[in-house]
Scaffold this motif. Sequence first.
Motif, PDB file in Angstrom:
ATOM      1  N   CYS A   1      57.816  37.950  26.261  1.00 11.39           N
ATOM      2  CA  CYS A   1      59.116  37.524  26.783  1.00 11.39           C
ATOM      3  C   CYS A   1      59.436  38.195  28.122  1.00 11.39           C
ATOM      4  O   CYS A   1      60.025  37.572  29.008  1.00 11.39           O
ATOM      5  CB  CYS A   1      60.232  37.853  25.786  1.00 11.39           C
ATOM      6  SG  CYS A   1      60.172  36.899  24.253  1.00 11.39           S
ATOM      7  N   ALA A   2      59.059  39.454  28.269  1.00  5.67           N
ATOM      8  CA  ALA A   2      59.394  40.220  29.475  1.00  5.67           C
ATOM      9  C   ALA A   2      58.791  39.605  30.734  1.00  5.67           C
ATOM     10  O   ALA A   2      59.346  39.770  31.819  1.00  5.67           O
ATOM     11  CB  ALA A   2      58.935  41.667  29.322  1.00  5.67           C
ATOM     12  N   ARG A   3      57.706  38.887  30.597  1.00  2.98           N
ATOM     13  CA  ARG A   3      57.084  38.277  31.773  1.00  2.98           C
ATOM     14  C   ARG A   3      57.382  36.776  31.890  1.00  2.98           C
ATOM     15  O   ARG A   3      56.783  36.077  32.703  1.00  2.98           O
ATOM     16  CB  ARG A   3      55.584  38.542  31.779  1.00  2.98           C
ATOM     17  CG  ARG A   3      54.808  37.881  30.681  1.00  2.98           C
ATOM     18  CD  ARG A   3      53.299  38.175  30.819  1.00  2.98           C
ATOM     19  NE  ARG A   3      52.531  37.259  30.032  1.00  2.98           N
ATOM     20  CZ  ARG A   3      52.162  37.458  28.772  1.00  2.98           C
ATOM     21  NH1 ARG A   3      52.484  38.578  28.163  1.00  2.98           N
ATOM     22  NH2 ARG A   3      51.453  36.555  28.135  1.00  2.98           N
TER      23      ARG A   3
ATOM     24  N   GLU B   1      69.847  32.563  25.840  1.00  7.49           N
ATOM     25  CA  GLU B   1      71.124  31.860  25.686  1.00  7.49           C
ATOM     26  C   GLU B   1      71.017  30.727  24.679  1.00  7.49           C
ATOM     27  O   GLU B   1      71.943  30.486  23.917  1.00  7.49           O
ATOM     28  CB  GLU B   1      71.641  31.359  27.034  1.00  7.49           C
ATOM     29  CG  GLU B   1      72.215  32.460  27.877  1.00  7.49           C
ATOM     30  CD  GLU B   1      73.315  33.257  27.182  1.00  7.49           C
ATOM     31  OE1 GLU B   1      74.230  32.657  26.576  1.00  7.49           O
ATOM     32  OE2 GLU B   1      73.261  34.497  27.227  1.00  7.49           O
ATOM     33  N   HIS B   2      69.890  30.040  24.667  1.00  9.84           N
ATOM     34  CA  HIS B   2      69.669  29.001  23.653  1.00  9.84           C
ATOM     35  C   HIS B   2      69.768  29.603  22.259  1.00  9.84           C
ATOM     36  O   HIS B   2      70.465  29.086  21.389  1.00  9.84           O
ATOM     37  CB  HIS B   2      68.294  28.339  23.837  1.00  9.84           C
ATOM     38  CG  HIS B   2      67.839  27.595  22.626  1.00  9.84           C
ATOM     39  ND1 HIS B   2      68.284  26.335  22.319  1.00  9.84           N
ATOM     40  CD2 HIS B   2      67.017  27.964  21.610  1.00  9.84           C
ATOM     41  CE1 HIS B   2      67.741  25.947  21.171  1.00  9.84           C
ATOM     42  NE2 HIS B   2      66.970  26.923  20.736  1.00  9.84           N
ATOM     43  N   ALA B   3      69.066  30.720  22.050  1.00  8.63           N
ATOM     44  CA  ALA B   3      69.048  31.364  20.736  1.00  8.63           C
ATOM     45  C   ALA B   3      70.425  31.883  20.340  1.00  8.63           C
ATOM     46  O   ALA B   3      70.767  31.903  19.155  1.00  8.63           O
ATOM     47  CB  ALA B   3      68.033  32.504  20.723  1.00  8.63           C
TER      48      ALA B   3
ATOM     49  N   GLY C   1      53.035  32.672  15.418  1.00 10.29           N
ATOM     50  CA  GLY C   1      52.983  33.817  14.512  1.00 10.29           C
ATOM     51  C   GLY C   1      53.399  35.117  15.166  1.00 10.29           C
ATOM     52  O   GLY C   1      53.853  36.039  14.500  1.00 10.29           O
ATOM     53  N   LEU C   2      53.265  35.200  16.458  1.00  5.40           N
ATOM     54  CA  LEU C   2      53.677  36.400  17.176  1.00  5.40           C
ATOM     55  C   LEU C   2      55.202  36.504  17.219  1.00  5.40           C
ATOM     56  O   LEU C   2      55.755  37.594  17.212  1.00  5.40           O
ATOM     57  CB  LEU C   2      53.116  36.370  18.599  1.00  5.40           C
ATOM     58  CG  LEU C   2      53.326  37.598  19.478  1.00  5.40           C
ATOM     59  CD1 LEU C   2      52.672  38.823  18.854  1.00  5.40           C
ATOM     60  CD2 LEU C   2      52.753  37.342  20.858  1.00  5.40           C
ATOM     61  N   PHE C   3      55.883  35.381  17.219  1.00  5.63           N
ATOM     62  CA  PHE C   3      57.327  35.343  17.388  1.00  5.63           C
ATOM     63  C   PHE C   3      58.101  35.178  16.078  1.00  5.63           C
ATOM     64  O   PHE C   3      59.304  35.395  16.048  1.00  5.63           O
ATOM     65  CB  PHE C   3      57.710  34.222  18.361  1.00  5.63           C
ATOM     66  CG  PHE C   3      57.130  34.457  19.720  1.00  5.63           C
ATOM     67  CD1 PHE C   3      57.815  35.208  20.653  1.00  5.63           C
ATOM     68  CD2 PHE C   3      55.878  33.971  20.051  1.00  5.63           C
ATOM     69  CE1 PHE C   3      57.264  35.468  21.897  1.00  5.63           C
ATOM     70  CE2 PHE C   3      55.321  34.224  21.291  1.00  5.63           C
ATOM     71  CZ  PHE C   3      56.014  34.976  22.216  1.00  5.63           C
TER      72      PHE C   3
ATOM     73  N   TRP D   1      63.444  35.524  20.341  1.00  6.84           N
ATOM     74  CA  TRP D   1      63.820  34.522  21.351  1.00  6.84           C
ATOM     75  C   TRP D   1      64.410  35.281  22.534  1.00  6.84           C
ATOM     76  O   TRP D   1      65.290  36.121  22.357  1.00  6.84           O
ATOM     77  CB  TRP D   1      64.886  33.571  20.813  1.00  6.84           C
ATOM     78  CG  TRP D   1      64.421  32.602  19.784  1.00  6.84           C
ATOM     79  CD1 TRP D   1      64.201  32.861  18.458  1.00  6.84           C
ATOM     80  CD2 TRP D   1      64.145  31.215  19.958  1.00  6.84           C
ATOM     81  NE1 TRP D   1      63.813  31.722  17.810  1.00  6.84           N
ATOM     82  CE2 TRP D   1      63.773  30.695  18.703  1.00  6.84           C
ATOM     83  CE3 TRP D   1      64.191  30.367  21.061  1.00  6.84           C
ATOM     84  CZ2 TRP D   1      63.435  29.360  18.536  1.00  6.84           C
ATOM     85  CZ3 TRP D   1      63.856  29.038  20.879  1.00  6.84           C
ATOM     86  CH2 TRP D   1      63.474  28.544  19.628  1.00  6.84           C
ATOM     87  N   GLY D   2      63.940  35.005  23.720  1.00  4.74           N
ATOM     88  CA  GLY D   2      64.506  35.644  24.904  1.00  4.74           C
ATOM     89  C   GLY D   2      64.432  37.153  24.858  1.00  4.74           C
ATOM     90  O   GLY D   2      65.289  37.841  25.398  1.00  4.74           O
TER      91      GLY D   2
END
Length: 123
Positions: A64-66, A75-77, A40-42, A87-88
């Motif tokens: 994501c930053a950590r 890159e996947h996204a 839910g966060l993403f 994503w990323g």
Amino acid sequence: MPRPSYQSPQAAVLPTQRTPERGQAGPWHSEAVCRRDEAGLFFAPSKEPTAERLAREQAAKAVCARCPVLVECREHALTQPEPYGVWGGLTAAERRVVLARRRRRDAVGAPDTSLAPHVRRIA
């Protein structure tokens, strides 16, 4: 009548890749920090108010930053492309901008600087 089962976009099967900088074989997503957080966060709920969306996206980007596999995830996204979620460290709208820059770069043969602003901000 039974309800159809729902699988979140994050629960989708991701490709297996090598992580060259660490030299480990296996799926990059197994090392992702977000696997310990709620999807839910993403990913946005339907009809999410703008202020709540922005706050949720910032919280997701902080996760994501950590993350040790931020680049692989991004890159996947970008190569899939993933149409929803963070994503990323990039939202769907930010990924569309990166992809448009890459298309322009590829059309004129210019060097790839599409991720430079995002890398500096995250690192």
